[in-house]
Design a protein around this motif. Structure first.
Motif, PDB file in Angstrom:
ATOM      1  N   ALA A 256       0.832  -1.206   0.000  1.00 48.92           N
ATOM      2  CA  ALA A 256       0.000   0.000   0.000  1.00 48.92           C
ATOM      3  C   ALA A 256       0.864   1.253   0.000  1.00 48.92           C
ATOM      4  O   ALA A 256       0.578   2.218  -0.715  1.00 48.92           O
ATOM      5  CB  ALA A 256      -0.929  -0.008   1.213  1.00 48.92           C
ATOM      6  N   ILE A 257       1.928   1.229   0.788  1.00 47.85           N
ATOM      7  CA  ILE A 257       2.817   2.391   0.857  1.00 47.85           C
ATOM      8  C   ILE A 257       3.481   2.629  -0.497  1.00 47.85           C
ATOM      9  O   ILE A 257       3.479   3.748  -1.028  1.00 47.85           O
ATOM     10  CB  ILE A 257       3.888   2.203   1.961  1.00 47.85           C
ATOM     11  CG1 ILE A 257       3.204   2.193   3.331  1.00 47.85           C
ATOM     12  CG2 ILE A 257       4.935   3.297   1.894  1.00 47.85           C
ATOM     13  CD1 ILE A 257       4.117   1.821   4.474  1.00 47.85           C
ATOM     14  N   ALA A 258       4.019   1.549  -1.073  1.00 51.84           N
ATOM     15  CA  ALA A 258       4.683   1.671  -2.374  1.00 51.84           C
ATOM     16  C   ALA A 258       3.703   2.202  -3.413  1.00 51.84           C
ATOM     17  O   ALA A 258       4.013   3.126  -4.170  1.00 51.84           O
ATOM     18  CB  ALA A 258       5.234   0.315  -2.803  1.00 51.84           C
ATOM     19  N   ALA A 259       2.492   1.631  -3.432  1.00 52.94           N
ATOM     20  CA  ALA A 259       1.496   2.031  -4.418  1.00 52.94           C
ATOM     21  C   ALA A 259       1.080   3.485  -4.220  1.00 52.94           C
ATOM     22  O   ALA A 259       0.845   4.214  -5.188  1.00 52.94           O
ATOM     23  CB  ALA A 259       0.282   1.116  -4.336  1.00 52.94           C
ATOM     24  N   ALA A 260       0.991   3.912  -2.965  1.00 50.69           N
ATOM     25  CA  ALA A 260       0.564   5.277  -2.682  1.00 50.69           C
ATOM     26  C   ALA A 260       1.572   6.280  -3.236  1.00 50.69           C
ATOM     27  O   ALA A 260       1.195   7.271  -3.877  1.00 50.69           O
ATOM     28  CB  ALA A 260       0.399   5.475  -1.176  1.00 50.69           C
ATOM     29  N   PHE A 261       2.856   6.013  -3.030  1.00 48.74           N
ATOM     30  CA  PHE A 261       3.879   6.914  -3.573  1.00 48.74           C
ATOM     31  C   PHE A 261       3.840   6.905  -5.094  1.00 48.74           C
ATOM     32  O   PHE A 261       3.922   7.946  -5.743  1.00 48.74           O
ATOM     33  CB  PHE A 261       5.265   6.535  -3.046  1.00 48.74           C
ATOM     34  CG  PHE A 261       5.530   7.064  -1.668  1.00 48.74           C
ATOM     35  CD1 PHE A 261       5.813   8.411  -1.472  1.00 48.74           C
ATOM     36  CD2 PHE A 261       5.483   6.238  -0.561  1.00 48.74           C
ATOM     37  CE1 PHE A 261       6.047   8.913  -0.204  1.00 48.74           C
ATOM     38  CE2 PHE A 261       5.707   6.735   0.719  1.00 48.74           C
ATOM     39  CZ  PHE A 261       5.991   8.075   0.894  1.00 48.74           C
ATOM     40  N   LEU A 262       3.688   5.705  -5.651  1.00 52.41           N
ATOM     41  CA  LEU A 262       3.601   5.577  -7.105  1.00 52.41           C
ATOM     42  C   LEU A 262       2.433   6.402  -7.640  1.00 52.41           C
ATOM     43  O   LEU A 262       2.562   7.163  -8.602  1.00 52.41           O
ATOM     44  CB  LEU A 262       3.416   4.099  -7.455  1.00 52.41           C
ATOM     45  CG  LEU A 262       3.622   3.712  -8.911  1.00 52.41           C
ATOM     46  CD1 LEU A 262       5.092   3.860  -9.283  1.00 52.41           C
ATOM     47  CD2 LEU A 262       3.161   2.276  -9.157  1.00 52.41           C
TER      48      LEU A 262
END
Lengths: 307, 236
Positions: A256-262
């Motif tokens: 979720a964190i990775a996707a949010a930054f992306l």
């Protein structure tokens, strides 16, 4: 000719860098929301739409807390107070809505329905008392930007980024490195077997809701600072967190964190290149693409669920 | 006085009563077996003791009534190895073991884990592997090892031989014997009557929610009803 070519080249790089920085800052806010979403999903396997309503409510609480004082207290005081409000709020919701679902061992679809209803109720109540015009948090910084070389960086964005990253790191530490975090991960996999380990599964669930509540509190304040406070704030922003948690792999915090930054970065670039009107279309298309091509999300965790 | 005394235990699933007043004792330091066919109520009984199911009747452990919430029951030292192993897939072998020690206050968890690796070297070789990738036999070893991490006074095993290759089943029963020799009381719930009767000190037979027979392993092995119903031997 070469020198002017170089400088325009340099100018372009600066522009992209600027967009990247703004995207990362935007992603940080999304990450806070997405994690609040994902942490509940990981344990209860439902999308906690009440999160949006909580963000709005907490943003208002933060605003009125700040407004009570003639000289506004430091922002971190407001954040802590609002986070605590978020916890109390989450416990209250748990008491009036989720507890009886748990007690009756009802299917998780009831959690989903309850959370959706709660979110709508909260937003409707806020709409009764407040207008759609955003209330502005008192200014925190005298000047809005600072320069790094030729780049201009918003102080507000930087503050949001730093606070978000600190909270995310602390949360990941709690989940991955502590005994209670291990218990949370165990309950996420199987609450009944966790009971056989001597874990109080219900207590862990309440803790998860509290953590999500405190995250809603922090995101409420940060979003309020950035966009102003209005009743639909949480609902609007929650959609981004929801998309990020789907793209990241439902229930996976890291994903979720990775996707949010992306998502934050893509959104910034898209808005710059094609305008903000089509940005929501793009974000949902990205989500759909992920559902078609890689439904398990970035982390790939969800599909791995036990056979 | 027995370590565990179950008296007139009733358990219902909604309107359907699954256990109709079962009574049994588990003596300290012994292996007590509970055998019965599918649907007899074995798992129901063991889950009621573990507090996963609500029950009527009395369960006395060590002279005191057993608490009703499962996490308190675990703290008292009554540990279940559930049917189907139920290891935490997605967590590593070592994390599974650490979860087993969740209820242990103080004590050296690291040393306990090391001891388990000595007993089960395969687990030591795979300590950082996802527990879900272990073979069935290894998962059963992990489930037992995880339960031992909590330093149980009474270890209850629900069908530990289920779905395992015969050679692995022998290993599992040997492990159970070893656990008893280390001084831990064992309640063994099994469909494999032959093997259970061979290693147990005392045995109860559960049928349709009632205890229908009890006796030492030896007695029941030579009981004609038991051998025809559970051991596949013809009545003479």
């Amino acid at each position: 000719m070469t020198s002017s070519g170089l400088s325009s080249h340099q100018h372009k790089i600066n522009m992209w860098l600027q967009l990247l920085i703004n995207g990362i800052c935007l992603g940080a806010v999304y990450a806070l929301i997405a994690v609040g979403f994902a942490i509940v999903f990981s344990v209860l396997k439902f999308s906690n739409f009440a999160h949006g309503g909580m963000i709005s409510a907490c943003a208002f609480m933060g605003y009125f807390f700040q407004a009570r004082f003639k000289t506004a207290p430091p922002i971190w005081v407001t954040i802590i107070v609002t986070a605590l409000c978020g916890v109390v709020f989450a416990l209250f919701l748990d008491m009036i809505a989720y507890k009886s679902i748990r007690k009756h061992k009802s299917p998780n679809i009831y959690y989903f329905l309850a959370s959706l209803t709660i979110s709508i109720i909260i937003t409707s109540i806020l709409n009764v008392f407040f207008s759609k015009n955003p209330l502005a948090f008192p200014m925190i910084f005298k000047t809005t930007t600072f320069s790094v070389g030729s780049l201009k960086v918003s102080k507000m964005d930087t503050m949001i980024l730093v606070i978000s990253v600190v909270i995310l790191v602390a949360l990941m530490f709690l989940i991955n490195k502590t005994k209670i975090g291990l218990a949370m991960r165990a309950v996420a996999i199987n609450p009944d077997t966790s009971k056989l380990m001597g874990i109080n599964s219900s207590l862990i669930l309440v803790m998860i809701f509290s953590i999500a509540g405190s995250l809603a509190g922090v995101s409420g304040v940060l979003l309020g600072c950035k966009y102003g406070v209005y009743p639909d704030l949480g609902q609007t922003m929650m959609v981004k967190g929801f998309i990020a948690s789907v793209i990241g792999g439902l229930g996976s915090l890291g994903g979720a964190i990775a996707a949010a930054f992306l998502l934050g970065i893509i959104e910034m670039f898209w808005t710059f290149l094609f305008g903000s009107l089509s940005t929501p279309v793009m974000t949902f298309v990205v989500m759909l693409l992920f559902l078609f091509v890689r439904p398990q999300g970035i982390s790939g965790k969800f599909a791995k669920e036990k056979v | 006085m027995a370590l565990l005394e179950v008296k007139d235990l009733y358990v219902s699933y909604g309107y359907i009563e699954a256990l109709h007043g079962a009574s049994m004792n588990v003596e300290e330091g012994k292996i007590t077996a509970l055998i019965g066919s599918n649907g007899a109520g074995k798992t129901t009984l063991i889950n009621a003791i573990s507090g996963l199911l609500k029950s009527k009747g009395s369960i006395v452990f060590n002279g005191e009534p057993l608490p009703t919430s499962s996490n308190q029951i675990v703290k008292k030292g009554v540990i279940q190895v559930p049917e189907g192993r139920r290891i935490f897939a997605g967590l590593t072998v070592e994390e599974n073991l650490r979860l087993g020690a969740f209820s242990v206050k103080g004590g050296d968890v690291k040393a306990d884990i090391q001891r388990q690796y000595e007993i089960f070297p395969r687990l030591g070789e795979r300590k950082f592997q996802d527990a879900g990738t272990l073979s069935g036999g290894e998962q059963q070893m992990l489930a037992i090892s995880r339960a031992l991490m909590s330093r149980p006074k009474l270890l209850m095993l629900d069908e530990p031989s289920l779905g395992l290759a015969p050679i692995v089943v022998n290993d599992v029963f040997q492990i159970i014997r070893n656990i008893k020799e280390q001084g831990t009381t064992v309640l063994l719930v099994e469909q494999n009557a032959n093997k259970s009767l061979a290693i147990c000190d005392y045995c109860y037979v559960l049928e349709n929610g009632n205890i229908v027979k009890e006796g030492t392993g030896k007695d029941l092995l030579s009981d004609p009803d038991i051998s025809s119903a559970y051991l596949g031997k013809r009545k003479e």
